[in-house]
Design a protein around this motif. Structure first.
Motif, PDB file in Angstrom:
ATOM      1  N   ILE A  89       0.832  -1.204   0.000  1.00  0.00           N
ATOM      2  CA  ILE A  89       0.000   0.000   0.000  1.00  0.00           C
ATOM      3  C   ILE A  89       0.868   1.257   0.000  1.00  0.00           C
ATOM      4  CG2 ILE A  89      -1.614   1.375   1.380  1.00  0.00           C
ATOM      5  CD1 ILE A  89      -3.020  -0.893   0.034  1.00  0.00           C
ATOM      6  N   GLU A  90       1.910   1.256   0.849  1.00  0.00           N
ATOM      7  CA  GLU A  90       2.793   2.422   0.897  1.00  0.00           C
ATOM      8  C   GLU A  90       3.458   2.658  -0.458  1.00  0.00           C
ATOM      9  OE1 GLU A  90       6.751   4.132   3.213  1.00  0.00           O
ATOM     10  OE2 GLU A  90       5.572   2.529   4.119  1.00  0.00           O
ATOM     11  N   ARG A  91       3.928   1.591  -1.084  1.00  0.00           N
ATOM     12  CA  ARG A  91       4.564   1.737  -2.391  1.00  0.00           C
ATOM     13  C   ARG A  91       3.575   2.245  -3.431  1.00  0.00           C
ATOM     14  NH1 ARG A  91       8.010  -3.948  -2.828  1.00  0.00           N
ATOM     15  NH2 ARG A  91       9.680  -3.392  -1.348  1.00  0.00           N
ATOM     16  N   MET A  92       2.342   1.773  -3.346  1.00  0.00           N
ATOM     17  CA  MET A  92       1.325   2.212  -4.302  1.00  0.00           C
ATOM     18  C   MET A  92       0.978   3.687  -4.107  1.00  0.00           C
ATOM     19  SD  MET A  92      -0.869  -1.297  -4.109  1.00  0.00           S
ATOM     20  CE  MET A  92      -2.408  -0.659  -4.741  1.00  0.00           C
ATOM     21  N   VAL A  93       0.920   4.127  -2.871  1.00  0.00           N
ATOM     22  CA  VAL A  93       0.667   5.546  -2.595  1.00  0.00           C
ATOM     23  C   VAL A  93       1.780   6.397  -3.198  1.00  0.00           C
ATOM     24  CG1 VAL A  93       0.603   7.303  -0.787  1.00  0.00           C
ATOM     25  CG2 VAL A  93      -0.730   5.209  -0.530  1.00  0.00           C
ATOM     26  N   ARG A  94       3.026   5.995  -2.946  1.00  0.00           N
ATOM     27  CA  ARG A  94       4.163   6.778  -3.449  1.00  0.00           C
ATOM     28  C   ARG A  94       4.239   6.736  -4.975  1.00  0.00           C
ATOM     29  NH1 ARG A  94       7.127   8.631   0.605  1.00  0.00           N
ATOM     30  NH2 ARG A  94       7.078   7.562   2.625  1.00  0.00           N
ATOM     31  N   SER A  95       3.998   5.564  -5.562  1.00  0.00           N
ATOM     32  CA  SER A  95       4.081   5.467  -7.020  1.00  0.00           C
ATOM     33  C   SER A  95       2.936   6.226  -7.680  1.00  0.00           C
ATOM     34  CB  SER A  95       4.081   4.002  -7.472  1.00  0.00           C
ATOM     35  OG  SER A  95       2.834   3.380  -7.245  1.00  0.00           O
ATOM     36  N   SER A  96       1.763   6.234  -7.048  1.00  0.00           N
ATOM     37  CA  SER A  96       0.631   6.998  -7.579  1.00  0.00           C
ATOM     38  C   SER A  96       0.972   8.465  -7.666  1.00  0.00           C
ATOM     39  CB  SER A  96      -0.606   6.818  -6.698  1.00  0.00           C
ATOM     40  OG  SER A  96      -1.090   5.512  -6.740  1.00  0.00           O
ATOM     41  N   THR A  97       1.515   8.997  -6.586  1.00  0.00           N
ATOM     42  CA  THR A  97       1.854  10.413  -6.546  1.00  0.00           C
ATOM     43  C   THR A  97       2.904  10.758  -7.584  1.00  0.00           C
ATOM     44  OG1 THR A  97       1.373  10.422  -4.175  1.00  0.00           O
ATOM     45  CG2 THR A  97       2.611  12.284  -5.048  1.00  0.00           C
ATOM     46  N   ALA A  98       3.909   9.893  -7.729  1.00  0.00           N
ATOM     47  CA  ALA A  98       4.957  10.135  -8.713  1.00  0.00           C
ATOM     48  C   ALA A  98       4.391  10.093 -10.130  1.00  0.00           C
ATOM     49  CB  ALA A  98       6.070   9.101  -8.561  1.00  0.00           C
TER      50      ALA A  98
END
Length: 201
Positions: A89-98
């Protein structure tokens, strides 16, 4: 001696046309923007635009495919690289923003013209992609519930919709007096809110 400015290579010119079109689609709307307007912004005749693209839809297709492929690729990598739902989930949040910061025009197109774009046969893949995005989020949230990492009473679908709507907005919020939060500060704040909350232990 006079020199003639060389024309941009085809690939570079094509990329420039896509960028200009994306800006217009984001500003005016995909449906409302004409080929003539795109050509005018590029300083060429409408007919010249057809040397690069067969239609306005083909331009929109390139813009949206690149965006969706970027998002989905990052999500698949985030999930495949860990057994921890929280890490995923954390990786998905960060990748979404990027990804969203790289494709702001595409995101604006989808937000403003989804009702129209999603009805066009050429863009049928968008519905397939959005379903995969939703499944990816919900499956990780459900895995977290089952493993005890997340609350047992968590509504995975509602949580996904809340997170999606928070993430799919521009990350350029102002604090006031000329100051703004950085993208990392916004993402870290969201993750703290998601995983820690605002109540004291």
């Amino acid at each position: 001696m006079t020199t003639t400015k060389k024309a941009a290579p085809p690939s570079e010119r094509r990329a420039d046309l896509i960028r200009l079109a994306a800006e217009l689609f984001a500003e005016k709307g995909f449906q409302a923007t004409s080929v003539r307007e795109i050509a005018k912004a590029a300083g060429i005749l409408s007919g010249s635009l057809y040397h690069h693209f067969d239609s306005k839809e083909s331009i929109g297709d390139e813009i949206l495919r690149e965006f969706i492929d970027d998002v989905l690729g990052a999500y698949r990598e985030a999930v495949a690289g860990t057994d921890s739902p929280r890490v995923a989930i954390e990786r998905m949040v960060r990748s979404s923003t990027a990804a969203l910061s790289r494709h702001r025009a595409a995101l604006t197109m989808l937000q403003n013209d989804w009702a129209y774009i999603s009805t066009l046969p050429r863009f049928a893949y968008l519905r397939t992609a959005t379903r995969e995005i939703e499944r990816t989020w919900i499956s990780q949230l459900e895995r977290g519930k089952q493993s005890g990492v997340f609350r047992a009473d968590l509504d995975a679908r509602l949580t996904y919709r809340l997170l999606r709507d928070i993430l799919w907005i521009p990350t350029s919020w102002k604090q006031g007096r000329g100051k703004s939060w950085s993208t990392d500060e916004i993402v870290n704040g969201l993750l703290r809110l998601l995983f820690v909350g605002i109540s004291t232990p």
